[in-house]
Design an enzyme around this catalytic site. Structure first.
Site, short mmCIF file in Angstrom:
data_model
loop_
_atom_site.label_atom_id
_atom_site.label_comp_id
_atom_site.label_asym_id
_atom_site.label_seq_id
_atom_site.Cartn_x
_atom_site.Cartn_y
_atom_site.Cartn_z
N CYS A 168 0.81 -1.23 0.00
CA CYS A 168 0.00 0.00 0.00
C CYS A 168 0.85 1.28 0.00
O CYS A 168 1.95 1.28 0.53
CB CYS A 168 -0.89 0.03 1.22
SG CYS A 168 -1.92 -1.41 1.38
N LYS A 186 6.47 -4.89 -4.11
CA LYS A 186 7.90 -4.59 -4.01
C LYS A 186 8.40 -4.72 -2.58
O LYS A 186 9.37 -5.40 -2.32
CB LYS A 186 8.19 -3.18 -4.55
CG LYS A 186 9.66 -2.77 -4.49
CD LYS A 186 10.51 -3.65 -5.38
CE LYS A 186 11.97 -3.27 -5.36
NZ LYS A 186 12.80 -4.35 -5.93
#
Ligand code: AGP
Length: 560
Positions: free
Chosen positions: A2, A555
């Site tokens: 997020c 990531k």
């Protein structure tokens, strides 16, 4: 995972937030939303990419938004941030996880408060609306009630903004045109930067900033060209980043040269290397070099599986390797180490990250921002760090001719052509990778790359183990990739015969791409992995996959 971005200033805030969220896209997300102010907060949400968000014509000076990577609840509009309280007074975006959200939600439901999402964020919004008292005090109370990690932007109905931080990162930048807020420093350009501390609450009211928890706010000058975000001649970040490896290593070398490496290590003779995924593979290489070349006691641990030995000796150094410095499993380990008064060295590409702030020592990789989900240039820099450190610890006068090294590496990379290999492998649904010794570690990483980017099941194996079970998988459709960078008598030839006599084919990556056996063995794993990185990238392209954003992955993995 997020991302949070906000803007309060002279320019069109909605557009600024949209621009900012685009810079956070690399983290991976499945839905997004923006709250913008004008007679209360209005909200736009969308499933999928930011391009799906409706355009807003109205000029607005206050806005904040979120890119969501689903953890609590499915990917749907109700679960997408921002979330609004039942009385419509509070609008919230949130990174992190509230561990006691269920029990708070139950008690709010008993008060007849209705919920429309499965998220822990809506729980915070409704809690704020339910609590009595002044708004500042209600926000302060969150620290007493919420358990877990959270960075929040809270918009109150009068246009006041509250920034709250506990464990999850949040940064504020004062620029000429306004105030920028982001969960990711690298998305902030130029101005005076404040990296929020745990238990900070910042209130922004009519453009004035105050820290209502009375913490001192030390702003530092921040310059960031955000060059990493431009693709230039490349089609994808993964491709660009692979080819940035030589320059990243060169920059890492010049940085390391100015560090007092021997001073850090001289106190210790026992080392535990800790990481996840790719970073764990570099730990395995580091461990091996420390054990075999320096004769130190060394072991590696996966952060997600780490049990701390409570009796830590003062000669024991814990080395966390984390490109992002934000991986939740590693943060947990760092907390345990600190609680036991252990010593912690972090090797990271992100000097301002959460773990960087917890570590006793910091060693940086200078790879510039890595945006693609797959770690490539940062992995090679981590390998370089370990190789260089080992040399320096062996010989205090050690140096490497870095120009010559990067030239050899550049030439080597230019000659890696994978087209025919891609044609051969792109339709495979499984692959076996075989090698021995340190090559096996390179194959663990190669296998991870092919799994995460190409969605192909790959099994990395010690070559000698094939005949102890896995040989039963071999038939005329089997493609086996082998790696043999050592000077040893070619034990893999025997294995090759075993495979070929069952109809399978073996491709030696070291022979195909001429990995020079005379390269300093400490640095050889860098040369070993690059063909696999390029191969995994090109296979993804041939299959029409987006290598920068493999499905289901993010990531930086900020949840345990
Ligand atoms: C691999 O390509 C992935 N990016 C992943 O395995 C990654 O290395 C892992 O999640 C650890 O991340 P970190 O280095 O940021 O801690």
């Amino acid at each position: 995972m997020c991302g949070i971005y906000g803007y309060i200033g002279k320019l069109n805030a909605y557009e600024k937030v949209l621009e900012g969220l685009k810079l956070l896209q690399y983290r991976g997300y499945d839905s997004c939303g923006i709250a913008y102010y004008g007679n209360g907060f209005q909200i736009n949400k969308a499933i999928g990419t930011l391009d799906n968000l409706e355009k807003v014509d109205k000029e607005t000076k206050i806005a904040f938004g979120h890119t969501r990577w689903a953890t609590n609840g499915a990917v749907n509009i109700n679960n997408t941030h921002p979330h609004v309280s039942f009385d419509k007074a509070f609008t919230i975006v949130h990174n992190g996880i509230i561990k006691n959200a269920d029990s708070i939600k139950d008690s709010l439901i008993k008060q007849d408060i209705a919920f429309y999402s499965d998220t822990d964020t809506e729980v915070i919004a409704n809690l704020l609306a339910y609590l009595p008292g002044k708004i500042d005090n209600r926000v302060k109370q969150l620290f007493n009630i919420l358990e877990g990690s959270y960075s929040l932007i809270i918009g109150y109905k009068n246009g006041d903004i509250y920034l709250v931080k506990k464990f999850s990162p949040l940064n504020l930048l004062q620029a000429e045109d306004g105030i920028y807020i982001s969960s990711d420093i690298s998305s902030l350009k130029q101005g005076e930067l404040y990296t929020m501390q745990d238990n900070d609450i910042i209130k922004i009211s009519k453009n004035s900033i105050s820290n209502i928890t009375n913490h001192q706010m030390n702003f530092v000058k921040h310059e960031n060209s955000i060059k990493a975000y431009t693709l230039g001649k490349f089609k994808h970040y993964m491709q660009k980043e692979i080819y940035e490896t030589p320059i990243s290593i060169e920059n890492t070398y010049y940085y390391l040269k100015n560090q007092k490496i021997r001073k850090i290590f001289k106190h210790y003779n026992k080392f535990t290397f800790i990481g996840c995924g790719t970073a764990y593979h570099s730990c395995l290489v580091g461990e091996r070099l420390f054990r075999e070349k320096l004769k130190y006691e060394a072991n590696s641990e996966l952060a997600s599986n780490y049990e701390l030995n409570k009796s830590i000796s003062r000669h024991h150094l814990h080395i966390i390797v984390s490109q992002s410095g934000e991986t939740a499993d590693c943060i947990k380990v760092a907390e345990k180490i600190r609680a036991c008064h252990g010593k912690l060295l972090l090797i990271t590409n992100e000097p301002t990250s959460t773990i960087a702030r917890m570590a006793d020592y910091l060693i940086l990789t200078k790879a510039n921002k890595e945006l693609a989900v797959a770690s490539t240039k940062t992995y090679c820099c981590q390998l370089f760090v370990f190789a260089y450190i080992c040399h320096v610890l062996k010989d205090k006068n050690y140096d490497i001719n870095i120009c010559q090294f990067t030239k050899i590496l550049n030439d080597y990379m230019t000659n890696i052509k994978v087209t025919s290999l891609v044609e051969k492998l792109q339709s495979s649904d499984k692959m076996i990778l075989i090698g021995r010794d340190i090559d096996y570690i390179s194959l663990l990483e190669a296998s991870l790359k092919i799994r995460e980017i190409d969605y192909i099941y790959t099994i990395p194996m010690y070559s000698g183990e094939l005949k102890h079970g896995t040989l039963s998988l071999i038939d005329e459709n089997s493609n086996i990739l082998a790696l043999n960078t050592s000077d040893d008598i070619d034990k893999l030839e025997v294995v090759k015969n075993e495979i070929e006599s069952r109809g399978g084919s073996v491709i030696f990556i070291d022979k195909l791409y001429r990995i020079d056996k005379s390269i300093d063995e400490y640095y050889k794993p860098i040369f070993s992995i690059i063909p696999f990185q390029i191969l995994s990238y090109e296979i993804a392209i041939s299959k029409g996959y987006n290598p920068d954003m493999p499905k289901n992955l993010a990531k930086s993995v900020t949840v345990e």
